[in-house]
Design a protein around this motif. Structure first.
Motif, short mmCIF file in Angstrom:
data_model
loop_
_atom_site.label_atom_id
_atom_site.label_comp_id
_atom_site.label_asym_id
_atom_site.label_seq_id
_atom_site.Cartn_x
_atom_site.Cartn_y
_atom_site.Cartn_z
N LYS A 84 -14.82 6.62 -1.40
CA LYS A 84 -14.28 5.71 -0.40
C LYS A 84 -13.73 4.48 -1.10
O LYS A 84 -14.44 3.79 -1.83
CB LYS A 84 -15.36 5.29 0.59
CG LYS A 84 -14.82 4.38 1.70
CD LYS A 84 -15.89 3.99 2.71
CE LYS A 84 -15.27 3.10 3.79
NZ LYS A 84 -16.28 2.65 4.77
N ILE B 217 0.83 -1.21 0.00
CA ILE B 217 0.00 0.00 0.00
C ILE B 217 0.86 1.26 0.00
O ILE B 217 0.47 2.29 -0.57
CB ILE B 217 -0.98 0.00 1.20
CG1 ILE B 217 -1.99 1.14 1.07
CG2 ILE B 217 -0.22 0.06 2.50
CD1 ILE B 217 -2.88 1.04 -0.13
N ASN C 122 -6.29 10.38 0.25
CA ASN C 122 -6.24 10.69 1.68
C ASN C 122 -6.48 9.43 2.49
O ASN C 122 -7.10 8.47 2.02
CB ASN C 122 -7.33 11.72 2.05
CG ASN C 122 -7.27 12.96 1.19
OD1 ASN C 122 -6.36 13.75 1.31
ND2 ASN C 122 -8.25 13.13 0.30
N LYS C 123 -6.02 9.45 3.73
CA LYS C 123 -6.29 8.36 4.66
C LYS C 123 -6.93 8.91 5.92
O LYS C 123 -6.44 9.87 6.51
CB LYS C 123 -5.00 7.61 5.02
CG LYS C 123 -5.25 6.36 5.86
CD LYS C 123 -3.96 5.62 6.18
CE LYS C 123 -4.26 4.35 6.98
NZ LYS C 123 -3.02 3.61 7.35
N LYS C 124 -8.05 8.31 6.31
CA LYS C 124 -8.74 8.67 7.55
C LYS C 124 -8.96 7.40 8.34
O LYS C 124 -9.74 6.53 7.95
CB LYS C 124 -10.07 9.36 7.24
CG LYS C 124 -9.93 10.67 6.48
CD LYS C 124 -11.28 11.29 6.17
CE LYS C 124 -11.12 12.58 5.38
NZ LYS C 124 -12.45 13.18 5.03
N ARG D 61 0.47 4.05 -2.76
CA ARG D 61 0.19 5.43 -2.35
C ARG D 61 1.19 6.40 -3.01
O ARG D 61 0.80 7.46 -3.51
CB ARG D 61 0.25 5.54 -0.83
CG ARG D 61 -0.15 6.91 -0.29
CD ARG D 61 -0.14 6.92 1.22
NE ARG D 61 1.15 6.59 1.77
CZ ARG D 61 1.40 5.50 2.53
NH1 ARG D 61 0.43 4.65 2.80
NH2 ARG D 61 2.60 5.26 2.99
N ASP E 141 -8.41 3.84 9.21
CA ASP E 141 -7.92 2.72 8.42
C ASP E 141 -8.38 2.77 6.98
O ASP E 141 -8.05 1.88 6.18
CB ASP E 141 -8.38 1.39 9.05
CG ASP E 141 -7.78 1.15 10.43
OD1 ASP E 141 -6.63 1.61 10.65
OD2 ASP E 141 -8.44 0.53 11.27
N ASP E 142 -9.17 3.78 6.63
CA ASP E 142 -9.76 3.84 5.29
C ASP E 142 -9.06 4.87 4.41
O ASP E 142 -8.56 5.89 4.89
CB ASP E 142 -11.25 4.22 5.39
CG ASP E 142 -12.06 3.16 6.10
OD1 ASP E 142 -11.80 1.95 5.87
OD2 ASP E 142 -12.95 3.53 6.89
N TYR E 143 -9.05 4.58 3.10
CA TYR E 143 -8.50 5.50 2.11
C TYR E 143 -9.63 6.13 1.31
O TYR E 143 -10.65 5.49 1.04
CB TYR E 143 -7.55 4.76 1.17
CG TYR E 143 -6.19 4.50 1.77
CD1 TYR E 143 -5.18 5.46 1.69
CD2 TYR E 143 -5.92 3.31 2.43
CE1 TYR E 143 -3.93 5.23 2.26
CE2 TYR E 143 -4.68 3.07 3.00
CZ TYR E 143 -3.69 4.04 2.91
OH TYR E 143 -2.47 3.81 3.47
N TYR E 144 -9.42 7.38 0.93
CA TYR E 144 -10.40 8.13 0.16
C TYR E 144 -9.69 8.86 -0.97
O TYR E 144 -8.54 9.28 -0.82
CB TYR E 144 -11.13 9.15 1.03
CG TYR E 144 -11.96 8.55 2.13
CD1 TYR E 144 -13.33 8.33 1.96
CD2 TYR E 144 -11.39 8.20 3.35
CE1 TYR E 144 -14.09 7.77 2.98
CE2 TYR E 144 -12.14 7.64 4.37
CZ TYR E 144 -13.50 7.43 4.17
OH TYR E 144 -14.25 6.87 5.18
#
Length: 205
Positions: free
Chosen positions: A158, A12, A45-47, A16, A49-52
């Motif tokens: 998301k 990842i 972006n990462k918030k 990224r 554990d999730d990526y957006y």
């Protein structure tokens, strides 16, 4: 995306960094069963554990309305690519093409005005901060910003699935690999030289 085992990328951090470098991608959704696409810059972006993925498009572009009926979208990012002649191998074979590509699948939703402003602020910072006279959000007049905001729609995706393929002759032996890099370096096209540089870095790891 079809990805043979030689070319699959799952790290990842590497993915990224790739998106950060190759952030101009293609957004695909469907309208009444027909695929439609827009070419746009994106921010990953990462918030938690999730990526957006965030971005924006012209208000007059009908694609953003597809998010209301079918939020499933695909975003494609591509890196260098180059033709590989089989004359560069030690043995008989057929030509091929080397490339880097990442597909991201997710759910898209429309950003509220304050969220859109945040997205635009981050994007300007990314592309302007290193310039001699950076055009940042807080340097633009409120009148201009308010006018321009009315002409765009921001969106947020998301990330639900990531597919990454780096087809870089990983299945070739050391002699063939080194020869491919050498031949690409002598090609006159920018893509070939970029591919040679990319493969050369992997050769020296």
């Amino acid at each position: 995306m079809y990805i043979p085992k030689y070319y699959k990328v799952t790290d990842i951090g590497e993915i990224r960094d790739f998106i950060q470098t190759n952030s101009f991608g293609t957004l695909v959704s469907t309208k009444q069963g027909t695929p439609i696409a827009t070419h746009l810059p994106f921010v990953l972006n990462k918030k938690g554990d999730d990526y957006y993925i965030t971005g924006h498009m012209a208000y007059g572009n009908p694609q953003w309305r597809t998010f209301e009926t079918c939020g499933d979208v695909l975003v494609m990012f591509q890196g260098p690519n180059a033709y590989i002649s089989s004359s560069w191998y030690e043995h008989e074979n057929v030509p091929t093409w080397n490339y880097q590509a990442i597909h991201i699948y997710g759910k898209a939703s429309i950003l509220e005005k304050d969220e859109l402003i945040e997205e635009l602020t981050v994007m300007l910072e990314k592309y302007e901060k290193h310039r001699e006279n950076p055009i940042l959000w807080d340097k633009l007049s409120p009148e201009l910003l308010e006018k321009e905001l009315k002409g765009i729609v921001g969106f947020n995706i998301k990330v639900e699935e990531i597919q990454a393929a780096y087809k870089l002759s990983q299945n070739r032996n050391e002699i063939d690999y080194a020869n491919i890099v050498d031949k690409l370096q002598n090609e006159e096209t920018p893509n070939s030289k970029q591919m040679a540089e990319l493969m050369g870095k992997r050769l020296n790891k």
